[in-house]
Motif scaffolding. Structure first.
Motif, PDB file in Angstrom:
ATOM      1  N   TYR A   1       1.071  -0.982  -0.013  1.00 12.68           N
ATOM      2  CA  TYR A   1       0.253  -0.143   0.019  1.00 12.68           C
ATOM      3  C   TYR A   1       0.526   1.084  -0.034  1.00 12.68           C
ATOM      4  O   TYR A   1       0.705   2.556   0.423  1.00 12.68           O
ATOM      5  N   CYS A   2       2.015   0.828  -0.023  1.00  9.53           N
ATOM      6  CA  CYS A   2       3.161   2.370  -0.945  1.00  9.53           C
ATOM      7  C   CYS A   2       3.956   2.968   0.166  1.00  9.53           C
ATOM      8  O   CYS A   2       4.393   3.884   0.327  1.00  9.53           O
TER       9      CYS A   2
ATOM     10  N   ALA B   1       7.749   3.218  -2.520  1.00  8.94           N
ATOM     11  CA  ALA B   1       7.678   4.839  -2.042  1.00  8.94           C
ATOM     12  C   ALA B   1       8.234   5.540  -2.882  1.00  8.94           C
ATOM     13  O   ALA B   1       7.963   6.518  -1.877  1.00  8.94           O
TER      14      ALA B   1
ATOM     15  N   ILE C   1       6.557   6.044  -8.027  1.00  4.95           N
ATOM     16  CA  ILE C   1       5.649   6.374  -7.250  1.00  4.95           C
ATOM     17  C   ILE C   1       4.265   5.412  -7.357  1.00  4.95           C
ATOM     18  O   ILE C   1       3.027   5.499  -8.050  1.00  4.95           O
TER      19      ILE C   1
ATOM     20  N   ILE D   1       1.851   4.866  -4.441  1.00  2.45           N
ATOM     21  CA  ILE D   1       1.125   5.972  -4.210  1.00  2.45           C
ATOM     22  C   ILE D   1      -0.025   6.714  -5.920  1.00  2.45           C
ATOM     23  O   ILE D   1      -1.736   6.910  -5.419  1.00  2.45           O
ATOM     24  N   GLU D   2       0.748   6.729  -6.851  1.00  2.00           N
ATOM     25  CA  GLU D   2      -0.275   6.911  -7.812  1.00  2.00           C
ATOM     26  C   GLU D   2      -1.126   5.452  -9.091  1.00  2.00           C
ATOM     27  O   GLU D   2       0.010   4.856  -9.449  1.00  2.00           O
TER      28      GLU D   2
END
Lengths: 264, 269
Positions: free
Chosen positions: A100-101, A136, A243, A245-246
Motif C-alpha cells: 500500500y506504498c 515509496a 510513484i 501511490i499513483e
C-alpha cells in the motif's frame, strides 16, 4: 501488484527465453532494473580519497528476500516468540503495508527496485543516503559523523541509523523503528524494540554483502543474522521515478482488505 | 491584584520594547513552521562556500524556495497576471479546481517548481567534486527526492512524463541553471490549482547571493497552458549546520481528503 508484476515478468521472461536466450538476466531485479556490471567483477572494490571503500552506485537487491529462506530449514521456528508466530500466520500478502506504498523499512528499501547509495560529502562522509526507485520512491539516511543515538527517539519507518567503518566494512546500527512495516514479505512481525546491526562489505567490484543481525526481545527468542547480497548496476545506471501511490492497483482494487493500521 | 499584574505587564512590555530598540529583531525560532530547521546565523560579509572544483556549494538543509499557496503572488507577479495569460483550456481547468482536489494533499509528489514551505529539504551535490548529480531530498510532504543530472547529458527525445521530469543542470558562472522537460500534468503548481500541461518546460536559475540565502528564478514555458513564458522568483533560507531532515510520511494515516470530508480527486481534472 506484486503478483501481477510476477506474472507479467514471467511472461516477459518466457518470451525472451524463446526469442533470445542470451538476453535473459540482462536486467537486475526485473525488466526495468539496472543492467548488471559483469566485466569488472574481478576488480577490487574502489576506494575514496580518504581510504574508505566507495560503496556508491546504483545497486539491486540486498534486503528484499523472505527471511525464512535465508536461514537453515526450521530455524525461523526456533526464533519466533509464540505471539510472533501466531501473528505471522494470520497475515497474508494482501495485508502487507509495503503493497500500500508505505516505506519498507531499512531492510526492504533495497528490495525489488534499483537503489542508489550516496556517500556525502564524498570524502569524510557525514551521511550515507539510500535512494530507492520504488516502492515509496523515498530515501533512508545514515549518520556517519560520530553522533550517538538519541535516548528516546520517536519511532519511524527507517529509525535512527548511525554508521562507522570497521576496516573495509560499513557497520550501521539502527534503533527507533516503528512496528508498522513488515521485515519481509512473509509478514515477520517486530516491535519498537527492534535493533538492527548491518555490516556492508563490498566483496568484489560488483557485489555487496550485507549481514544483518536482527535483535528484538519483543518478537524473537534470540538475535539472529541473515545475509543478503546486492549487485552493482552499470555505471550509466540511473534510478527511475516510480510513484507507488499513483494509481496503485493493489488492495481495494483487487478486493483485498487494506490493513494499513496493522493488526495488534 | 489585577491592577498589580497589569502594571507588571506594562513594565515587562516596556522592557521588551527597549530591548528591541537596542538589538536586531529576534530571529524566528524555526524556518517554515514548528518543525522546520533553525535558521543559520547570518554573518555579514561571510564568503559563499565553494566546492573543491570552484563551483558554488549549495549543500545543506534549506527551507522554502518555491510556491505553495499561489505561484503568481509568491513568485512576485501582479495579481491576475497569470489568469490573463492562461489559454482558454487552462483557464477552464483552473476555474473547476478547488484546494481539496490538490494531489499534494493526497501525498503525491509536488513536482516543479513547488516546494513545501512547511518542510525542510536537503540539497546534495554528488560527488562533492565535479558533481554528476544533484539530489533534493524532501522531508515532506511526500518523503521523496528529485534528481538533476550534472554530467552533461542531453534530454531524452520523448521522455515518459513524470512528476519531477527530466532535469539537466549546468553552471553559468556562479548560477546553477536547471532545464527540465518530461513532466506529467498531474501535479499542481500551487494550492490554487494553477495548471500546466505535459508541454511544460522549466528553466531554474539557482544562486547563493549570501551565505544563508538561495535565490531561484524559474522561467515557466508551457504553450499548452500559458500564451507566453513567465518568470517567478523565490528565496530559500539556510538551516543551521546541525539541521537534519526528519521523516514525514504523508500516506501514513493521512487525515486530509475523505476523513476531512473532501472530494477525493487525485488527478484533479
Amino acid at each position: 501488484m506484486k503478483r501481477i508484476i510476477c506474472v507479467s515478468l514471467t511472461i516477459v521472461a518466457l518470451s525472451m527465453a524463446l526469442v533470445q536466450a542470451q538476453e535473459l538476466g540482462r536486467r537486475l531485479g526485473g525488466s526495468n532494473g539496472p543492467t548488471p556490471t559483469t566485466a569488472e567483477a574481478n576488480r577490487p572494490a574502489p576506494k575514496l580519497a580518504d581510504g574508505t571503500i566507495d560503496l556508491s552506485g546504483v545497486w539491486t537487491g540486498g534486503g528484499g528476500e523472505e527471511i525464512g529462506r535465508l536461514l537453515k530449514p526450521g530455524e525461523l521456528d526456533t526464533i519466533l516468540l509464540p505471539h510472533t508466530k501466531k501473528l505471522m500466520q494470520s497475515r497474508n500478502d494482501g495485508m502487507d503495508p509495503y503493497n500500500y506504498c508505505l516505506p519498507g523499512g531499512p531492510l526492504r528499501i533495497t528490495g525489488g527496485f534499483g537503489w542508489r547509495l550516496v556517500q556525502h560529502p564524498t570524502v569524510n562522509a557525514k551521511y550515507i543516503f539510500m535512494l530507492q526507485e520504488g516502492n515509496a520512491h523515498t530515501y533512508r539516511q545514515i549518520f556517519m559523523d560520530g553522533r550517538k543515538h538519541p535516548v528516546d527517539p520517536s519511532p519511524t519507518w527507517y529509525g535512527h541509523s548511525i554508521g562507522h567503518w570497521e576496516g573495509p566494512t560499513l557497520v550501521v546500527d539502527t534503533i527507533g523503528l516503528n512496528d508498522k512495516f513488515w521485515l519481509d514479505g512473509s509478514g515477520i512481525q517486530h516491535t519498537e524494540q527492534l535493533h538492527l546491526v548491518e555490516r556492508w562489505t563490498r566483496t568484489d567490484y560488483t557485489t555487496m554483502k550485507r549481514e544483518v543481525t536482527i535483535e528484538d526481545p519483543g518478537a524473537f527468542t534470540r538475535p539472529f543474522t541473515v545475509t543478503y547480497t546486492a549487485r552493482l548496476g552499470t555505471p550509466e545506471s540511473e534510478i527511475f521515478e516510480y510513484i507507488c501511490i499513483e494509481n496503485n492497483q493493489y488492495g481495494l482494487a483487487q478486493g483485498l482488505q487494506p490493513p494499513v493500521k496493522g493488526e495488534k | 491584584m489585577i491592577r498589580y499584574f497589569q502594571f507588571a505587564f506594562v513594565l515587562a512590555a516596556l522592557g521588551l520594547s527597549l530591548a528591541a530598540q537596542s538589538k536586531e529583531p529576534p530571529l524566528p525560532t524555526r524556518l517554515g513552521g514548528d518543525n522546520g530547521p533553525r535558521p543559520a546565523a547570518a554573518v555579514p560579509g561571510r564568503a559563499i562556500p565553494r566546492l573543491p572544483d570552484g563551483t558554488i556549494d549549495f549543500n545543506g538543509v534549506w527551507s522554502g524556495g518555491g510556491p505553495v499557496g499561489d505561484i503568481g503572488q509568491q513568485g512576485g507577479l501582479k495579481p491576475g497576471y497569470l489568469e490573463s495569460i492562461m489559454t482558454p483550456s487552462a483557464k477552464a481547468l483552473y476555474a473547476k479546481r478547488s484546494e481539496a482536489q490538490d494531489p499534494y494533499n493526497y501525498c503525491m509528489p509536488a513536482g516543479v517548481p513547488r516546494m513545501a514551505a512547511d518542510f525542510a529539504w536537503r540539497l546534495v551535490q554528488y560527488p562533492t567534486t565535479k558533481p554528476t548529480h544533484i539530489f533534493l531530498l524532501y522531508e515532506g510532504n511526500m518523503h521523496s527526492f528529485r534528481q538533476i543530472f550534472m554530467d552533461g547529458r542531453k534530454h531524452p527525445v520523448d521522455p515518459t512524463p513524470t512528476w519531477f521530469g527530466h532535469s539537466i543542470g549546468h553552471w553559468e558562472k556562479d548560477t546553477l541553471v536547471v532545464d527540465t522537460i518530461g513532466f506529467n500534468d498531474k501535479f499542481w503548481f500551487d494550492r490554487r490549482g494553477t495548471p500546466h500541461t505535459e508541454q511544460l518546460h522549466t528553466i531554474e536559475r539557482w544562486a547563493r547571493p549570501e551565505f544563508t540565502k538561495l535565490t531561484r528564478v524559474v522561467t515557466i514555458d508551457d504553450p499548452g497552458a500559458f500564451t507566453r513564458p513567465f518568470d517567478v522568483r523565490f528565496t530559500a533560507e539556510l538551516g543551521s549546520p546541525d539541521s537534519e531532515i526528519l521523516e514525514y510520511i504523508c500516506i501514513e494515516n493521512n487525515q486530509y481528503g475523505l476523513p476531512g470530508g473532501h472530494d477525493y480527486n487525485p488527478v484533479g481534472k
